[in-house]
Design a protein around this motif. Structure first.
Motif, PDB file in Angstrom:
ATOM      1  N   UNK A  35       0.820  -1.218   0.000  1.00 51.64           N
ATOM      2  CA  UNK A  35       0.000   0.000   0.000  1.00 51.64           C
ATOM      3  C   UNK A  35       0.854   1.269   0.000  1.00 51.64           C
ATOM      4  N   UNK A  36       2.109   1.151  -0.417  1.00 49.16           N
ATOM      5  CA  UNK A  36       3.048   2.256  -0.310  1.00 49.16           C
ATOM      6  C   UNK A  36       3.096   3.146  -1.548  1.00 49.16           C
ATOM      7  N   UNK A  37       1.947   3.340  -2.201  1.00 48.43           N
ATOM      8  CA  UNK A  37       1.875   4.234  -3.359  1.00 48.43           C
ATOM      9  C   UNK A  37       0.628   5.109  -3.233  1.00 48.43           C
ATOM     10  N   UNK A  38       0.685   6.346  -3.734  1.00 47.67           N
ATOM     11  CA  UNK A  38      -0.483   7.231  -3.619  1.00 47.67           C
ATOM     12  C   UNK A  38      -1.743   6.658  -4.258  1.00 47.67           C
ATOM     13  N   UNK A  39      -1.581   5.966  -5.390  1.00 50.75           N
ATOM     14  CA  UNK A  39      -2.693   5.277  -6.019  1.00 50.75           C
ATOM     15  C   UNK A  39      -2.448   3.775  -5.876  1.00 50.75           C
ATOM     16  N   UNK A  40      -3.363   3.089  -5.214  1.00 55.17           N
ATOM     17  CA  UNK A  40      -3.200   1.658  -4.970  1.00 55.17           C
ATOM     18  C   UNK A  40      -3.449   0.882  -6.255  1.00 55.17           C
ATOM     19  N   UNK A  41      -2.485   0.091  -6.709  1.00 53.85           N
ATOM     20  CA  UNK A  41      -2.714  -0.711  -7.920  1.00 53.85           C
ATOM     21  C   UNK A  41      -3.874  -1.686  -7.726  1.00 53.85           C
ATOM     22  N   UNK A  42      -4.555  -1.984  -8.807  1.00 59.52           N
ATOM     23  CA  UNK A  42      -5.688  -2.906  -8.722  1.00 59.52           C
ATOM     24  C   UNK A  42      -5.250  -4.260  -8.180  1.00 59.52           C
ATOM     25  N   UNK A  43      -4.063  -4.715  -8.572  1.00 61.92           N
ATOM     26  CA  UNK A  43      -3.643  -6.041  -8.120  1.00 61.92           C
ATOM     27  C   UNK A  43      -3.249  -6.081  -6.649  1.00 61.92           C
ATOM     28  N   UNK A  44      -3.209  -4.910  -5.989  1.00 59.66           N
ATOM     29  CA  UNK A  44      -2.937  -4.851  -4.552  1.00 59.66           C
ATOM     30  C   UNK A  44      -4.158  -4.407  -3.754  1.00 59.66           C
TER      31      UNK A  44
END
Length: 368
Positions: A35-44
């Motif tokens: 969860x370490x990105x401003x936009x959460x990737x769909x696969x996470x």
């Protein structure tokens, strides 16, 4: 074969990093490090289901019906929604009301989520208020009722979920009928072809696989809208206290909260050497105001700057360099505050259904 065993390989293929809960319905969450990105990737992004995933044979044939307390009931295909109404994108946090339930003591009913049932995405669709205006909302309108084809696992004659929104929220600019997530068509695992996006409200209000909206002259009483489902006591409760359902109100606002995404639990650092601490802070309807960190058990706190977010309902990054002079065990504590002065508590605020755990996030490590 149980439906879950059919769905599980799909989840494993599309979201290999998620922890899958041992539940009849398909529910899974990422480790915090994903969860370490401003936009959460769909696969996470976490997955929450109350029933079995519905079969979606042909998304292009999907329709949405709007009826009830309106002057002109209507039905649209996905293509008609995209053609006839303005397309907008809202960046917003989606969080399950039960996120962090595993921390409640004594244990409460419900899925024992860790801390990963949250993410921030770009949601694209049409404003629900534009659909309501087209259909001619009547003065008698009080609540929306949302319907979808997912069924209860133990009784396929029952809805798995049928939630709704107060009309004021339905008429807010940020509330969408969404058909895309992170600039891609809305995945089936996340409610595609259509879902509700209700920023600031708990994830249960973001109905997936939406195929009908009925406008009601009173608060909706669909599946998971009754009793204590997604409701909070209006006065504090103690464990073991008798439950009076009349003293519970629908949960319509998520509390102020934060999450440390680095370092992770069990980290090591070198005494006297700076190391990075970062994460995100968010809330429901009330904006975030400030962020504090502590590394001495909460005796002292230092203010950490919050970066600008993509929008009013997106989470806000915080990051700093922390130096600990003395070797030994250490626990980093993160605490957010909103503009109305509400602060994350040090301990889990207990309630009988285990909702809205927004206690201070702690990450333990060792300094050598």
């Amino acid at each position: 074969m149980p439906r879950r065993l059919i769905e599980l390989p799909l989840l494993r293929r599309l979201k290999p990093g998620l922890y899958v809960h041992d539940e009849e319905a398909l529910n899974a969450e990422p480790a915090i490090g994903l969860l370490d990105t401003p936009i959460t990737p769909v696969d996470a992004f976490f997955i929450r289901n109350n029933g079995a995933l519905p079969e979606i044979a042909a998304p292009e044939a999907w329709t949405l019906t709007l009826d009830g307390e309106v002057g002109r009931p209507a039905t649209w295909t996905l293509q008609e929604l995209q053609r006839e109404f303005e397309t907008v994108t809202v960046t917003a946090v989606l969080e399950c009301a039960g996120n962090g339930r595993v921390q409640f003591s004594p244990r409460t009913d419900g899925l024992q989520w860790r801390l990963g049932a949250v993410g921030c995405a770009r949601w694209t669709g049409v404003r629900l208020k534009d659909l309501l205006a087209h259909a001619g909302l009547l003065p008698s309108a009080v609540y929306t009722a949302h319907y979808s084809p997912d069924r209860a696992i133990k009784d396929e004659t029952k809805d798995a979920l049928s939630r709704g929104l107060p009309i004021a929220k339905a008429m807010s600019d940020e509330t969408l009928v969404a058909f895309a997530m992170n600039d891609e068509p809305l995945p089936r695992l996340h409610g595609g072809p259509l879902r509700i996006v209700a920023p600031g409200f708990p994830g249960s209000a973001w109905q997936k696989w939406l195929d009908r909206i009925t406008i009601r002259p009173r608060e909706h009483d669909g599946e998971k809208m009754r009793g204590t489902d997604y409701r909070m006591p209006v006065v504090p409760m103690r464990p073991g206290e008798a439950i009076d359902e009349s003293l519970f109100a629908v949960l319509t606002d998520m509390p102020v909260k934060s999450l440390v995404t680095a370092p992770l639990e069990g980290f090591t650092a070198v005494a006297g050497t700076p190391f990075a601490v970062r994460g995100f802070a968010w809330s429901g309807a009330v904006p975030i105001a400030a962020m504090d960190l502590s590394s001495d058990g909460g005796k002292t706190w230092c203010d950490v700057a919050l970066e600008q977010a993509e929008g009013a309902f997106a989470w806000r990054r915080f990051q700093t360099m922390l130096t600990i002079a003395v070797a030994g065990p250490v626990t980093i504590m993160a605490r957010a505050r909103d503009v109305e002065g509400r602060v994350q508590p040090l301990e889990t605020p207990w309630n009988p259904r285990g909702y809205c755990n927004n206690q201070v996030h702690r990450v333990a490590g060792m300094v050598h």
